[in-house]
Design an enzyme around this catalytic site. Structure first.
Site, PDB file in Angstrom:
ATOM      1  N   SER A 290       0.812  -1.213   0.000  1.00 38.95           N
ATOM      2  CA  SER A 290       0.000   0.000   0.000  1.00 38.95           C
ATOM      3  C   SER A 290       0.854   1.275   0.000  1.00 38.95           C
ATOM      4  CB  SER A 290      -0.960  -0.051   1.182  1.00 38.95           C
ATOM      5  OG  SER A 290      -2.044   0.767   0.917  1.00 38.95           O
TER       6      SER A 290
ATOM      7  N   LYS B  20       4.153   2.069  -2.382  1.00 32.91           N
ATOM      8  CA  LYS B  20       4.570   3.285  -3.095  1.00 32.91           C
ATOM      9  C   LYS B  20       6.025   3.555  -2.698  1.00 32.91           C
ATOM     10  CE  LYS B  20      -0.016   5.222  -1.785  1.00 32.91           C
ATOM     11  NZ  LYS B  20      -1.002   4.577  -2.594  1.00 32.91           N
TER      12      LYS B  20
ATOM     13  N   TRP C  39     -10.037   0.594  -5.033  1.00 30.24           N
ATOM     14  CA  TRP C  39      -9.489   1.922  -4.704  1.00 30.24           C
ATOM     15  C   TRP C  39      -8.078   2.081  -5.288  1.00 30.24           C
ATOM     16  CZ3 TRP C  39     -10.994   6.499  -3.487  1.00 30.24           C
ATOM     17  CH2 TRP C  39     -10.239   7.370  -2.708  1.00 30.24           C
TER      18      TRP C  39
ATOM     19  N   HIS D 144      -7.744  -5.424   0.042  1.00 30.44           N
ATOM     20  CA  HIS D 144      -6.516  -4.693   0.310  1.00 30.44           C
ATOM     21  C   HIS D 144      -5.800  -5.304   1.517  1.00 30.44           C
ATOM     22  CE1 HIS D 144      -4.133  -1.071  -0.159  1.00 30.44           C
ATOM     23  NE2 HIS D 144      -4.215  -0.833   1.133  1.00 30.44           N
TER      24      HIS D 144
HETATM   25  C1  GTR Z   1      -5.484   4.464   1.844  1.00 29.15           C
HETATM   26  C2  GTR Z   1      -4.841   5.321   0.797  1.00 29.15           C
HETATM   27  C3  GTR Z   1      -4.089   4.452  -0.173  1.00 29.15           C
HETATM   28  C4  GTR Z   1      -3.226   3.429   0.521  1.00 29.15           C
HETATM   29  C5  GTR Z   1      -3.842   2.856   1.782  1.00 29.15           C
HETATM   30  C6  GTR Z   1      -2.860   2.132   2.716  1.00 29.15           C
HETATM   31  O1  GTR Z   1      -6.244   5.218   2.726  1.00 29.15           O
HETATM   32  O2  GTR Z   1      -5.861   6.053   0.138  1.00 29.15           O
HETATM   33  O3  GTR Z   1      -3.328   5.263  -1.041  1.00 29.15           O
HETATM   34  O4  GTR Z   1      -1.985   3.945   0.775  1.00 29.15           O
HETATM   35  O5  GTR Z   1      -4.469   3.806   2.550  1.00 29.15           O
HETATM   36  O6  GTR Z   1      -1.704   2.540   2.866  1.00 29.15           O
HETATM   37  O7  GTR Z   1      -3.304   1.146   3.320  1.00 29.15           O
END
Ligand code: GTR
Length: 413
Positions: free
Chosen positions: A252, A256, A343, A393
């Site tokens: 996540s 990045k 997302w 996720h």
């Molecule tokens: C979310 C964010 C994503 C991602 C995620 C995470 O809220 O919008 O870009 O980074 O968190 O890190 O779990």
């Protein structure tokens, strides 16, 4: 998800592929001056340098040159026995000092017992090193952490309640059994994940009177990328791991981070970005799921301030995220998506990986054959690897099975 979207940005979310407006990606293999890039030499000396600079100035922000700072090392635990003797546990503190300020970063290292220079996964976690496994000997970091009642965190401090809470994301014993080491770092040790530039690593490099980084200077993602490289400095200085291969892994926001960290530091032998989405591997111009505007609104501290000028202006960006992946070439890179993680735009994640191919091809490497996203649970393990798995996720055992198989294939001694 730690922070919730601010009202306004959320209302515009698109998940409909048919509503993606036609876009043109910036050309990977053409320099700013219009020169077509045909060789590795031209790529490395001209185009790659240009692209790094663009991501520094326009997206993540530049890490100060003075930040190649050497920490004082304190060994907190030298040789702990772990996993019934299958692994050796080490805990180390890296103490950075500058400008009268200091920062302590804890490193937890598990190495398979009796194995010299094993390949090592290096990865940040969200709730402290003690959250990644049930091992009771892991020290708790005193750094700021977002509250999470279920983990016993109510006063922004990690407590015993956080122990093992994220063990499902970190199959440590399986990693050890597979012959790999694992180095873990709590990301908040390097920079707490909140919109506050008075904490973390940034203040150590402020000029007199400065209170936050300049418009093109490092945000949190650059800071985390920097911290991972400092952990690598340490690991490479230790005889047990000096000749290890190093895999930078992140999920996540930390996916990045692994892509940007892998782009900046060529000592990472392999890079893995799980569910990295917007600002990770997903093509920003598609505007599916999280957009540049949404991410800059919810997380104003992650990127350089200048990145905000691309809110709803993705077509004006001089880069897109395929170019970030290309910076990792020729080193193997693995991208993973999850079907329900819309997302993060799974199709956009595949395309970000796929469109990096021309850079890998300059080195004569094999890349994914088609611009069509592979079906669920049909991994690709070419130099640019990819899988899409069922579910949401998260980081699952299936993901780790692929990371391990891919690393084995590409890091053969
Ligand atoms: C979310 C964010 C994503 C991602 C995620 C995470 O809220 O919008 O870009 O980074 O968190 O890190 O779990």
């Amino acid at each position: 998800t730690i922070l919730i979207m601010k009202a306004g940005a959320q209302s515009k979310v698109n998940y409909d592929e048919s509503k993606v407006e036609p876009y043109t990606l910036p050309e990977l293999l053409r320099s700013a001056g219009g020169q077509e890039i045909k060789t590795v030499k031209e790529w490395e000396s001209i185009r790659r340098t240009e692209i790094v600079r663009l991501f520094e100035e326009e997206v993540y922000g530049k890490i100060p040159a003075e930040a190649q700072l050497k920490p004082t090392i304190e060994i907190l635990e030298k040789e702990g026995e772990a996993f019934h003797g299958k692994a050796v546990r080490q805990q180390i503190a890296l103490d950075f000092e500058r400008n009268g300020q200091s920062l302590r970063v804890h490193l937890l290292v598990y190495l398979p017992a009796g194995q010299d220079n094993p390949p090592v996964f290096v990865g940040y976690n969200f709730y402290g090193n003690a959250s990644i496994t049930e091992d009771e000997n892991i020290l708790l970091s005193p750094s700021w952490v977002p509250n999470k009642k279920e983990f016993g965190i109510t006063e922004n401090q990690i407590t015993d309640g956080a122990r093992g809470q994220r063990a499902h994301r970190w199959p440590v014993e399986k990693i050890i059994d597979a012959g790999f080491g694992l180095a873990a770092i709590y990301y908040g040790d390097v920079d707490p994940d909140r919109d506050d530039f008075s904490d973390g690593i940034h203040p150590l490099f402020y000029e007199e009177g400065q209170t936050k980084p300049g418009p093109s200077e490092w945000g949190a993602i650059s800071a985390w990328a920097w911290g991972a490289s400092r952990a690598l400095d340490y690991l490479k200085s230790e005889p047990a791991t000096a000749n290890s291969k190093y895999i930078l892994f992140g999920h996540s926001r930390l996916g990045k981070t692994s892509l940007w960290g892998g782009a900046l530091d060529k000592r990472w032998d392999l890079v893995i970005a799980n569910n990295s989405g917007c600002g990770g591997v997903a093509i920003s111009r598609r505007k599916i799921g999280e957009t540049v505007e949404a991410i800059n609104t919810s997380f104003p501290h992650w990127f350089a301030d200048r990145f905000k000028k691309y809110n709803d202006q993705e077509n004006k960006m001089p880069v897109d995220q395929h170019m970030l992946v290309a910076l990792i070439a020729p080193r193997p890179v693995y991208i993973s998506s999850a079907v329900e993680d819309r997302w993060a735009d799974p199709v956009g994640e595949y395309l970000g990986a796929y469109y990096a191919s021309p850079a890998y091809q300059l080195y004569g490497l094999e890349t994914p054959a088609s611009d069509q996203q592979p079906s669920v649970s049909k991994p690709i393990h070419t130099s640019i690897g990819y899988h899409l798995r069922p579910g949401g996720h998260d980081v699952t055992d299936y993901d780790w099975e692929q990371f391990i198989a891919f690393s084995r294939k590409h890091l053969k001694p």
